[in-house]
Design a protein around this motif. Structure first.
Motif, short mmCIF file in Angstrom:
data_model
loop_
_atom_site.label_atom_id
_atom_site.label_comp_id
_atom_site.label_asym_id
_atom_site.label_seq_id
_atom_site.Cartn_x
_atom_site.Cartn_y
_atom_site.Cartn_z
N VAL A 70 -5.45 4.91 -4.78
CA VAL A 70 -4.08 4.95 -4.26
C VAL A 70 -3.16 5.98 -5.03
O VAL A 70 -3.05 6.23 -6.14
N ARG A 71 -2.43 7.03 -4.17
CA ARG A 71 -1.79 8.10 -4.63
C ARG A 71 -0.40 7.50 -5.12
O ARG A 71 0.49 7.01 -4.20
N VAL A 72 0.13 7.78 -6.28
CA VAL A 72 1.45 7.16 -6.87
C VAL A 72 2.10 8.31 -7.36
O VAL A 72 1.87 9.30 -8.15
N LEU A 73 3.62 8.47 -6.95
CA LEU A 73 4.53 9.41 -7.66
C LEU A 73 5.57 8.61 -8.38
O LEU A 73 5.99 7.32 -8.05
N LEU A 74 5.53 8.93 -9.60
CA LEU A 74 6.43 8.46 -10.59
C LEU A 74 7.93 8.96 -10.52
O LEU A 74 8.11 10.28 -10.54
N ALA A 75 9.02 8.25 -10.39
CA ALA A 75 10.27 8.88 -10.19
C ALA A 75 10.99 8.10 -11.20
O ALA A 75 11.58 6.68 -10.90
N ASP A 76 11.49 8.61 -12.14
CA ASP A 76 12.31 8.19 -13.45
C ASP A 76 13.15 9.23 -14.02
O ASP A 76 12.25 10.27 -14.36
N GLY A 112 15.03 -0.14 2.59
CA GLY A 112 13.54 -0.17 3.04
C GLY A 112 12.58 -0.24 2.11
O GLY A 112 11.29 0.02 2.16
N ALA A 113 13.01 -0.77 0.85
CA ALA A 113 12.02 -0.86 -0.44
C ALA A 113 10.98 -1.80 0.15
O ALA A 113 11.18 -2.67 0.63
N SER A 114 9.68 -1.65 -0.53
CA SER A 114 8.89 -2.69 -0.23
C SER A 114 8.24 -3.78 -1.35
O SER A 114 7.79 -4.41 -1.22
N VAL A 120 1.40 -3.18 -2.78
CA VAL A 120 2.48 -2.47 -1.75
C VAL A 120 1.53 -1.67 -0.98
O VAL A 120 1.82 -1.16 0.17
N ALA A 121 0.77 -0.82 -1.50
CA ALA A 121 -0.20 0.15 -1.13
C ALA A 121 -1.14 -0.29 0.21
O ALA A 121 -1.23 0.30 1.28
N ALA A 122 -1.56 -1.52 0.07
CA ALA A 122 -2.02 -2.34 1.22
C ALA A 122 -1.32 -2.77 2.21
O ALA A 122 -1.63 -3.18 3.11
N GLY A 123 0.23 -2.55 2.12
CA GLY A 123 0.84 -2.82 3.11
C GLY A 123 1.46 -4.10 3.15
O GLY A 123 2.48 -4.44 3.95
#
Length: 227
Positions: free
Chosen positions: A10-16, A105-107, A126-129
């Motif tokens: 699972v490819r994750v982007l960190l935004a903080d 639209g957050a999951s 979340v990655a699994a939908g």
């Protein structure tokens, strides 16, 4: 005989906007073989730009960031129809931001003090939908808005009319925070059957995911806080 290929991480982007927190997240997630941190963003604008360029599976999104907050960044990602899902981190003092992020639209929503194992599980979910809402965040929101919820004595509104009785039962259980496996045990059916009912329920009500289903169930008075 050839070995089956391992599932793609699972490819994750960190935004903080706090480098120290991003470092902490990287340390926690970096030890997981099935998670791959593909980038870091220090503000909302950068989070949107990197989402467009890197197409991560999940963005771990802080709410309060400079240039563009997490709600606006989430909306931009969703509006761009990117194959990217957003998992928002929040605090209990920012309920209005949780509502805004949901509408954007957050999951998923988690508190920033979530245990490491729960964060990892939420990212995978979340990655699994699927969708994730920390129970205490949902409970706080529902308690806050309980006074404006419809009177259940008036009966469910017509928006729920397309649902079968079983689909309505499933919606109630989803709103109570049960997983598909738990709903299957509760209703004495198979997990596959529950998954099918959930899919039909979301399609008929034109909902994106389980988070929106939970909110609708409470907004319509089908389920009420504490019930």
């Amino acid at each position: 005989m050839t070995e089956a290929a391992a599932p793609r991480p699972v490819r994750v982007l960190l935004a903080d906007d706090q480098p120290l927190l991003r470092t902490g997240f990287r340390m926690v997630l970096g030890v997981e073989d099935d998670l791959d941190i593909v980038g870091e963003a220090g503000d909302g604008v950068e989070a949107v730009e990197l989402s467009r360029r890197l197409l991560p599976d999940v963005v771990l999104m802080d709410i309060r960031m400079p240039r563009m907050d997490g709600v606006a960044a989430t909306r931009a990602i969703v509006d761009a129809r990117l194959p990217v899902r957003v998992l928002v981190l929040t605090t209990f003092e920012l309920d209005e931001y949780v509502v805004g992020a949901l509408r954007a639209g957050a999951s998923g929503f988690l508190a920033k003090d979530v245990p490491a194992e729960d964060l990892v599980t939420a990212i995978r979910t979340v990655a699994a939908g699927e969708a994730v809402v920390a129970p205490r965040i949902l409970r706080r929101l529902l308690d806050r808005f309980a006074d404006v919820l419809p009177d259940p004595a008036a009966g469910p509104p017509r928006v729920l009319d397309p649902l079968t009785d079983r689909e309505r039962e499933v919606l109630v259980q989803v709103a109570r925070g049960l997983s598909n496996a738990e709903i299957a045990r509760e209703l004495s059916v198979s997990e596959t059957t529950v998954k099918t009912h959930v899919g039909h329920m979301l399609t008929k009500l034109r909902l994106r995911d389980r988070v929106q289903a939970v909110v609708l169930a409470y907004e319509t008075g089908l389920v009420r806080p504490g019930k």
